[in-house]
Design a protein around this motif. Structure first.
Motif, PDB file in Angstrom:
ATOM      1  N   ARG A  66      16.136  13.730 -13.091  1.00  0.00           N
ATOM      2  CA  ARG A  66      16.397  12.454 -12.458  1.00  0.00           C
ATOM      3  C   ARG A  66      15.198  11.681 -11.701  1.00  0.00           C
ATOM      4  NH1 ARG A  66      21.857  10.206 -10.027  1.00  0.00           N
ATOM      5  NH2 ARG A  66      22.200  10.027 -12.321  1.00  0.00           N
ATOM      6  N   ILE A  67      14.547  10.758 -12.042  1.00  0.00           N
ATOM      7  CA  ILE A  67      13.673  10.055 -11.292  1.00  0.00           C
ATOM      8  C   ILE A  67      14.304   8.986 -10.331  1.00  0.00           C
ATOM      9  CG2 ILE A  67      11.385   8.755 -11.412  1.00  0.00           C
ATOM     10  CD1 ILE A  67      11.283  11.370 -12.696  1.00  0.00           C
ATOM     11  N   THR A  68      14.044   8.624  -9.142  1.00  0.00           N
ATOM     12  CA  THR A  68      14.285   7.508  -8.384  1.00  0.00           C
ATOM     13  C   THR A  68      13.333   7.102  -7.599  1.00  0.00           C
ATOM     14  OG1 THR A  68      16.436   8.859  -7.856  1.00  0.00           O
ATOM     15  CG2 THR A  68      15.904   7.018  -6.414  1.00  0.00           C
ATOM     16  N   TYR A  69      12.803   5.885  -7.874  1.00  0.00           N
ATOM     17  CA  TYR A  69      11.690   5.356  -7.261  1.00  0.00           C
ATOM     18  C   TYR A  69      11.665   3.762  -7.179  1.00  0.00           C
ATOM     19  CZ  TYR A  69       9.832   3.735 -11.694  1.00  0.00           C
ATOM     20  OH  TYR A  69       9.507   3.120 -12.860  1.00  0.00           O
ATOM     21  N   GLU A 121      -1.720  16.100 -12.410  1.00  0.00           N
ATOM     22  CA  GLU A 121      -1.366  15.568 -10.802  1.00  0.00           C
ATOM     23  C   GLU A 121      -0.538  16.472 -10.132  1.00  0.00           C
ATOM     24  OE1 GLU A 121      -0.252  11.658 -11.427  1.00  0.00           O
ATOM     25  OE2 GLU A 121      -2.187  10.862 -11.986  1.00  0.00           O
ATOM     26  N   GLY A 122       0.325  17.123 -11.237  1.00  0.00           N
ATOM     27  CA  GLY A 122       1.291  17.916 -10.540  1.00  0.00           C
ATOM     28  C   GLY A 122       2.782  17.453 -10.502  1.00  0.00           C
ATOM     29  N   GLU A 181       8.239  18.240 -21.537  1.00  0.00           N
ATOM     30  CA  GLU A 181       7.721  17.077 -21.519  1.00  0.00           C
ATOM     31  C   GLU A 181       7.225  16.292 -20.280  1.00  0.00           C
ATOM     32  OE1 GLU A 181       6.787  14.748 -23.694  1.00  0.00           O
ATOM     33  OE2 GLU A 181       6.848  15.579 -25.460  1.00  0.00           O
ATOM     34  N   GLN A 182       6.608  15.095 -20.573  1.00  0.00           N
ATOM     35  CA  GLN A 182       6.212  14.544 -19.384  1.00  0.00           C
ATOM     36  C   GLN A 182       6.261  13.080 -19.462  1.00  0.00           C
ATOM     37  OE1 GLN A 182       5.207  14.771 -15.892  1.00  0.00           O
ATOM     38  NE2 GLN A 182       4.695  17.150 -16.073  1.00  0.00           N
ATOM     39  N   LEU A 183       6.993  12.162 -18.810  1.00  0.00           N
ATOM     40  CA  LEU A 183       7.062  10.940 -19.290  1.00  0.00           C
ATOM     41  C   LEU A 183       6.283  10.232 -18.087  1.00  0.00           C
ATOM     42  CD1 LEU A 183      10.128   8.747 -20.292  1.00  0.00           C
ATOM     43  CD2 LEU A 183       8.952   7.994 -18.239  1.00  0.00           C
ATOM     44  N   HIS A 184       5.192   9.402 -18.459  1.00  0.00           N
ATOM     45  CA  HIS A 184       4.340   8.547 -17.748  1.00  0.00           C
ATOM     46  C   HIS A 184       4.747   7.035 -17.554  1.00  0.00           C
ATOM     47  CE1 HIS A 184       0.533   7.149 -15.662  1.00  0.00           C
ATOM     48  NE2 HIS A 184       0.355   6.530 -16.893  1.00  0.00           N
ATOM     49  N   TRP A 185       4.856   6.530 -16.225  1.00  0.00           N
ATOM     50  CA  TRP A 185       5.003   5.366 -15.946  1.00  0.00           C
ATOM     51  C   TRP A 185       3.700   4.482 -16.010  1.00  0.00           C
ATOM     52  CZ3 TRP A 185       9.888   3.993 -16.915  1.00  0.00           C
ATOM     53  CH2 TRP A 185      10.763   5.065 -16.734  1.00  0.00           C
ATOM     54  N   HIS A 186       3.247   4.229 -17.042  1.00  0.00           N
ATOM     55  CA  HIS A 186       1.742   3.663 -17.167  1.00  0.00           C
ATOM     56  C   HIS A 186       1.786   2.271 -16.333  1.00  0.00           C
ATOM     57  CE1 HIS A 186      -1.910   3.276 -19.385  1.00  0.00           C
ATOM     58  NE2 HIS A 186      -1.957   2.109 -18.983  1.00  0.00           N
ATOM     59  N   ASP A 223       4.997  12.597  -7.782  1.00  0.00           N
ATOM     60  CA  ASP A 223       6.051  13.403  -8.299  1.00  0.00           C
ATOM     61  C   ASP A 223       7.022  12.628  -9.511  1.00  0.00           C
ATOM     62  OD1 ASP A 223       7.189  11.974  -6.323  1.00  0.00           O
ATOM     63  OD2 ASP A 223       9.075  12.978  -6.315  1.00  0.00           O
ATOM     64  N   VAL A 224       6.536  11.268  -9.547  1.00  0.00           N
ATOM     65  CA  VAL A 224       7.315  10.358 -10.550  1.00  0.00           C
ATOM     66  C   VAL A 224       6.293  10.015 -11.608  1.00  0.00           C
ATOM     67  CG1 VAL A 224       8.201   7.747 -10.672  1.00  0.00           C
ATOM     68  CG2 VAL A 224       8.935   9.252  -8.548  1.00  0.00           C
TER      69      VAL A 224
END
Ligand code: CU
Length: 490
Positions: free
Chosen positions: A123-126, A111-112, A92-97, A104-105
């Motif tokens: 785990r996403i840290t941003y 995009e990669g 899966e991919q979760l996009h922060w629209h 990478d987030v």
């Protein structure tokens, strides 16, 4: 002893091997994902049931077993940790629209961004931003599979609290519009003419119509379109969820998200007007009153409604059929009872310029890029193929269409050689609408915009994000069949 998936993951690779875990699980277990510390939010992608009404229950893929996914409230500039578990059998991919985040987030394989492996986690840290109404959704290719991508129920609202909240309302209500039970049809899409200005460009129209005529003359039927059997607001069909309970004189700020895979939606509330204060989460230069909201796929509209017309009303889609199949929610004044009432609103076109800066003054860009969008009728196994400047997107080469200079300001001059309205989206940036169908505009900052059939529109943006950024039509049916391009900024 019953062990849940999370505990199971914590048992480590050896234990999993001893249990004879399938290879996808082993891959997930060996991935370096076990960062210590608690996440601020945990999202779990899994198949679950959504009860649209007592006799309409759908099985689909959701976040945390619910639709919409949980409202995530972030604070602008405050570092946030989100754990995303994928309990399905496919990556899966979760996009922060609408957020400006690193590749990478961002949540785009094109995009990669690394995927969230099947039966694995990331785990996403941003640092969230910019402030305002954003959302999160899946970003995988569905192609002809109507259970995948945005045809599923993977969408949820995000609100990033600004450092200073402009608060001229009593409370806020989030509304997520979404269709369920998709199916293919082949009749050709319905013509929608709610956009103003309505001027079409002859050259674009001739090009589009002659291509379609030639295709039909060859005996090719119209390419597939997608229709839906069930419609819902906040996951409940009209009449089946909790009503929005209001008091006379209250000012309610509605944050409306169109989380559809392919559809444009409208909303009206009989006897009331919407004061549009923000588009795609960004305050507009000139708030304006409208009787109807038109919301393209992935667009957001924030509007204040002054509750000054007591009764029990249907806040619903203008389309009788879609509203009849669930696209609406009841607004109930305190002390009022009875059957919810619907009335057709006055005729009104949707014109972004109403919310623009009156002087339409815009910055001069460093470069102007012409992009022409065209449809090849039923060219790919019965699906329409979409091209940008004659080229459909190639998933495998991921070759950038444009190389951008960091810090430069660009103008995208987009020409639509098809009769469809396209919700055009640029990842990792906001853009300014600077011209619509020949008419100047300025000051409206968005991340998705509806480009009318056979029209030209101009968008300006600053190339301030390094790496690849995906540019695409937000219709799942269009983006999966060529309507995407990568911009590279070194
Ligand atoms: Cu499109």
């Amino acid at each position: 002893m019953p062990v849940d998936r999370r505990q199971f993951l914590q048992l480590g690779g050896m234990a999993a091997l001893a249990y004879g875990a399938p290879s996808a699980w082993r891959a997930a277990l060996s991935a370096p994902t076990a960062t210590p510390g608690r996440a601020d939010y945990t999202l779990r992608i899994a198949r679950s049931l959504v009860e649209l009404s007592p006799d309409h229950i759908v099985s689909t893929v959701t976040y945390n077993g619910q639709f919409p996914g949980p409202l995530l409230r972030f604070k602008e500039g405050q570092r946030t940790v989100v754990d995303i578990y994928n309990d399905t059998d496919t990556p899966e991919q979760l996009h922060w629209h609408g957020q400006i985040v690193p590749v990478d987030v961002d949540g785009s394989a094109e995009e990669g961004t690394p995927c969230i492996p099947a039966h694995g986690m990331r785990r996403i840290t941003y640092v969230p931003g910019p402030a305002g109404f954003r959302f999160y959704h899946t970003h995988v290719v569905a192609g002809g599979d109507l259970t995948r991508g945005q045809y599923s129920a993977q969408a949820g609202p995000v609100y990033i609290e600004p450092r200073h909240e402009p608060g001229d309302h009593d409370r806020e209500v989030f509304l997520v519009l979404k269709e369920f039970d998709p199916f293919f049809s082949q009749g050709g899409d319905m013509d929608m003419d709610f956009l103003a200005p309505a001027t079409r460009e002859q050259a674009l129209q001739q090009r589009g119509e002659s291509a379609m005529k030639a295709s039909l003359a060859h005996g090719t039927p119209h390419g597939y379109e997608v229709g839906y059997q069930a419609f819902a607001i906040n996951g409940r069909m009209l009449g089946h969820g909790e009503p929005i309970r209001v008091k006379q004189g209250e000012r309610v700020l509605l944050h409306v998200l169109n989380a559809s895979a392919t559809e444009i939606r409208s909303l009206a509330l009989p006897g009331h007007t919407f004061t549009v204060v923000a588009l795609d989460g960004n305050p507009v230069p000139q708030p304006a009153d409208v009787p109807v909201l038109w919301i393209g796929t992935a667009e957001r509209v924030s509007a204040v409604v002054e509750m000054n017309h007591p009764g029990v009303w249907v806040l619903g889609d203008l389309d009788d059929d879609d509203r009849g199949h669930g696209m609406g929610i009841v607004v109930e004044y305190a002390g009022r009872t009875g059957k919810p009432q619907w009335r057709k609103p006055p005729e009104a076109k949707w014109d972004y310029r109403r919310f623009a800066r009156p002087d339409a003054r815009v910055q001069t860009p460093d470069a102007i890029i012409d992009l022409t969008f065209a449809k090849q009728n039923a060219a790919e196994h019965g699906f329409n193929r979409w091209t940008i400047n004659g080229v459909p997107f190639d998933m495998h080469s991921r070759k950038p269409m444009l190389r951008l200079r960091h810090g430069a300001r660009y103008r995208l001059r987009m020409h639509n050689a098809s009769d469809d309205i396209h919700p055009i989206h640029l990842h990792r940036h906001s853009f300014e609408i600077t011209r619509i169908a020949g008419q100047p505009a300025g000051g409206i900052i968005k991340d998705v915009v509806m480009l009318g059939g056979y029209q030209t529109m101009e968008l300006d943006f600053s190339a301030d994000q390094r790496g690849l950024s995906l540019f695409h039509c937000h219709s799942q049916l269009h983006m999966d069949f060529g309507f995407m391009a990568l911009f590279d900024c070194a």
